[in-house]
Design a protein around this motif. Sequence first.
Motif, PDB file in Angstrom:
ATOM      1  N   ASP A 298       0.823  -1.201   0.000  1.00  0.00           N
ATOM      2  CA  ASP A 298       0.000   0.000   0.000  1.00  0.00           C
ATOM      3  C   ASP A 298       0.863   1.260   0.000  1.00  0.00           C
ATOM      4  OD1 ASP A 298       0.862  -0.746   2.547  1.00  0.00           O
ATOM      5  OD2 ASP A 298      -0.757   0.334   3.555  1.00  0.00           O
ATOM      6  N   ARG A 299       2.071   1.150   0.533  1.00  0.00           N
ATOM      7  CA  ARG A 299       3.067   2.226   0.499  1.00  0.00           C
ATOM      8  C   ARG A 299       4.413   1.593   0.181  1.00  0.00           C
ATOM      9  NH1 ARG A 299      -1.109   4.380   0.979  1.00  0.00           N
ATOM     10  NH2 ARG A 299      -1.763   6.106   2.320  1.00  0.00           N
ATOM     11  N   PHE A 300       5.134   2.152  -0.766  1.00  0.00           N
ATOM     12  CA  PHE A 300       6.446   1.596  -1.106  1.00  0.00           C
ATOM     13  C   PHE A 300       7.332   2.681  -1.699  1.00  0.00           C
ATOM     14  CE2 PHE A 300       3.643   0.911  -4.744  1.00  0.00           C
ATOM     15  CZ  PHE A 300       4.393   1.388  -5.809  1.00  0.00           C
ATOM     16  N   VAL A 301       8.623   2.407  -1.737  1.00  0.00           N
ATOM     17  CA  VAL A 301       9.585   3.336  -2.311  1.00  0.00           C
ATOM     18  C   VAL A 301      10.430   2.586  -3.342  1.00  0.00           C
ATOM     19  CG1 VAL A 301      11.178   2.946  -0.363  1.00  0.00           C
ATOM     20  CG2 VAL A 301      11.499   4.936  -1.845  1.00  0.00           C
ATOM     21  N   PHE A 302      10.542   3.161  -4.525  1.00  0.00           N
ATOM     22  CA  PHE A 302      11.303   2.543  -5.607  1.00  0.00           C
ATOM     23  C   PHE A 302      12.706   3.149  -5.637  1.00  0.00           C
ATOM     24  CE2 PHE A 302      12.748   2.644 -10.072  1.00  0.00           C
ATOM     25  CZ  PHE A 302      12.818   1.280 -10.315  1.00  0.00           C
ATOM     26  N   GLU A 303      13.720   2.317  -5.405  1.00  0.00           N
ATOM     27  CA  GLU A 303      15.103   2.786  -5.389  1.00  0.00           C
ATOM     28  C   GLU A 303      15.864   2.435  -6.669  1.00  0.00           C
ATOM     29  OE1 GLU A 303      17.032   4.553  -3.092  1.00  0.00           O
ATOM     30  OE2 GLU A 303      15.052   5.056  -2.278  1.00  0.00           O
ATOM     31  N   GLY A 304      15.342   1.501  -7.463  1.00  0.00           N
ATOM     32  CA  GLY A 304      16.047   1.115  -8.681  1.00  0.00           C
ATOM     33  C   GLY A 304      17.427   0.551  -8.366  1.00  0.00           C
ATOM     34  N   PHE A 305      18.404   0.893  -9.198  1.00  0.00           N
ATOM     35  CA  PHE A 305      19.780   0.460  -8.968  1.00  0.00           C
ATOM     36  C   PHE A 305      20.464   1.402  -7.971  1.00  0.00           C
ATOM     37  CE2 PHE A 305      18.949  -1.312 -13.215  1.00  0.00           C
ATOM     38  CZ  PHE A 305      19.392  -2.621 -13.034  1.00  0.00           C
ATOM     39  N   LEU A 306      21.044   0.853  -6.933  1.00  0.00           N
ATOM     40  CA  LEU A 306      21.826   1.669  -6.001  1.00  0.00           C
ATOM     41  C   LEU A 306      23.103   2.154  -6.675  1.00  0.00           C
ATOM     42  CD1 LEU A 306      21.533  -0.505  -2.773  1.00  0.00           C
ATOM     43  CD2 LEU A 306      20.641   1.820  -3.052  1.00  0.00           C
ATOM     44  N   PRO A 307      23.686   3.265  -6.204  1.00  0.00           N
ATOM     45  CA  PRO A 307      24.985   3.697  -6.743  1.00  0.00           C
ATOM     46  C   PRO A 307      26.017   2.581  -6.573  1.00  0.00           C
ATOM     47  CG  PRO A 307      24.052   5.364  -5.281  1.00  0.00           C
ATOM     48  CD  PRO A 307      23.196   4.153  -5.137  1.00  0.00           C
ATOM     49  N   ASP A 308      26.924   2.451  -7.528  1.00  0.00           N
ATOM     50  CA  ASP A 308      27.937   1.397  -7.446  1.00  0.00           C
ATOM     51  C   ASP A 308      28.926   1.643  -6.309  1.00  0.00           C
ATOM     52  OD1 ASP A 308      27.068  -0.311  -9.386  1.00  0.00           O
ATOM     53  OD2 ASP A 308      28.190   0.643 -10.995  1.00  0.00           O
ATOM     54  N   LYS A 309      29.404   2.868  -6.187  1.00  0.00           N
ATOM     55  CA  LYS A 309      30.432   3.167  -5.189  1.00  0.00           C
ATOM     56  C   LYS A 309      30.075   4.424  -4.412  1.00  0.00           C
ATOM     57  CE  LYS A 309      34.099   0.897  -7.848  1.00  0.00           C
ATOM     58  NZ  LYS A 309      35.369   1.065  -8.582  1.00  0.00           N
ATOM     59  N   LYS A 310      30.315   5.568  -5.015  1.00  0.00           N
ATOM     60  CA  LYS A 310      30.098   6.838  -4.324  1.00  0.00           C
ATOM     61  C   LYS A 310      28.626   6.997  -3.929  1.00  0.00           C
ATOM     62  CE  LYS A 310      30.889  11.814  -4.722  1.00  0.00           C
ATOM     63  NZ  LYS A 310      31.350  12.913  -5.604  1.00  0.00           N
ATOM     64  N   GLY A 311      28.402   7.184  -2.650  1.00  0.00           N
ATOM     65  CA  GLY A 311      27.056   7.410  -2.146  1.00  0.00           C
ATOM     66  C   GLY A 311      26.280   6.160  -1.804  1.00  0.00           C
ATOM     67  N   ARG A 312      26.839   4.982  -2.078  1.00  0.00           N
ATOM     68  CA  ARG A 312      26.102   3.733  -1.845  1.00  0.00           C
ATOM     69  C   ARG A 312      25.821   3.522  -0.363  1.00  0.00           C
ATOM     70  NH1 ARG A 312      25.361  -0.988  -4.971  1.00  0.00           N
ATOM     71  NH2 ARG A 312      25.031  -2.894  -3.753  1.00  0.00           N
ATOM     72  N   GLN A 313      26.869   3.604   0.465  1.00  0.00           N
ATOM     73  CA  GLN A 313      26.687   3.364   1.898  1.00  0.00           C
ATOM     74  C   GLN A 313      25.845   4.457   2.552  1.00  0.00           C
ATOM     75  OE1 GLN A 313      27.415   0.569   3.518  1.00  0.00           O
ATOM     76  NE2 GLN A 313      28.045  -0.177   1.500  1.00  0.00           N
ATOM     77  N   THR A 314      26.003   5.688   2.082  1.00  0.00           N
ATOM     78  CA  THR A 314      25.175   6.774   2.605  1.00  0.00           C
ATOM     79  C   THR A 314      23.709   6.520   2.321  1.00  0.00           C
ATOM     80  OG1 THR A 314      26.986   8.345   2.256  1.00  0.00           O
ATOM     81  CG2 THR A 314      24.776   9.265   2.511  1.00  0.00           C
ATOM     82  N   ARG A 315      23.428   6.045   1.118  1.00  0.00           N
ATOM     83  CA  ARG A 315      22.041   5.769   0.752  1.00  0.00           C
ATOM     84  C   ARG A 315      21.473   4.621   1.585  1.00  0.00           C
ATOM     85  NH1 ARG A 315      18.023   8.706  -0.665  1.00  0.00           N
ATOM     86  NH2 ARG A 315      16.290   7.438  -1.412  1.00  0.00           N
ATOM     87  N   LEU A 316      22.259   3.582   1.788  1.00  0.00           N
ATOM     88  CA  LEU A 316      21.795   2.446   2.584  1.00  0.00           C
ATOM     89  C   LEU A 316      21.514   2.857   4.031  1.00  0.00           C
ATOM     90  CD1 LEU A 316      24.039  -0.473   1.271  1.00  0.00           C
ATOM     91  CD2 LEU A 316      21.567  -0.213   0.990  1.00  0.00           C
ATOM     92  N   GLN A 317      22.392   3.659   4.599  1.00  0.00           N
ATOM     93  CA  GLN A 317      22.178   4.117   5.969  1.00  0.00           C
ATOM     94  C   GLN A 317      20.910   4.956   6.075  1.00  0.00           C
ATOM     95  OE1 GLN A 317      23.738   3.178   8.666  1.00  0.00           O
ATOM     96  NE2 GLN A 317      25.246   1.940   7.564  1.00  0.00           N
TER      97      GLN A 317
END
Length: 223
Positions: free
Chosen positions: A127-146
């Motif tokens: 009923d509620r969701f967020v589409f993230e698609g492909f995560l960044p390969d390197k730069k910004g990946r861990q920041t996005r996951l956190q």
Amino acid sequence: MSKLYLIPTPIGNLEDITLRALRLLKEVDMILAEDTRTSSKLLKHYDIHTPMQSYHLFNEHKVVEGWVQRIKGGTTVALITDAGTPAISDPGFLLVRACVAEGVAVECLPGATAFVPALVSSGLPNDRFVFEGFLPDKKGRQTRLQFLAEEVRSMIFYVSPHKLLKTLTEFITVFGGERSASLSRELTKLHEETQRGTLEELLEYYKDKNIKGEIVLIVSGNK
């Protein structure tokens, strides 16, 4: 009136295309395709002979303005990608934005996209969701996951097969191994499969397998 049509194409099974999409692919002046070799198989299957040119991530910045002007000049164009709906983790956004800015008519047909059947069949809240698609390969990946660690909605990711084990390991570290998830692979194709369980269980299931095909990974939100 000239127009840009965004036309979804099958993500696997060639029967998953609408009658209107087939009609328009025959009627437009030009088809822009992410990979003409891939799209030619679809067009040949349905006996479509409309001229086709390449439009992909590596040339779209260079050619987008030219195509906007051609559409303004009277050329009716259909944009397709290798599979699914244009601009969803595929080329298309830049052309749509430029057409809108120039007052060019844009119409998107409904049709195939991988994340909807994966989400609906996951058994996780949709009923509620967020589409993230492909995560960044390197730069910004861990920041996005956190950042996503506190997300309460179901999360949708596209994952390349050769990155699946790494991605599941990262998700376990950030989200916790007991987080519920669902993995859909090869949707609409002969070897379609959906595996459901915790992130730990999915990692255990796939760690010794030869993984192929496009993957949609759904992860439940933080409770």
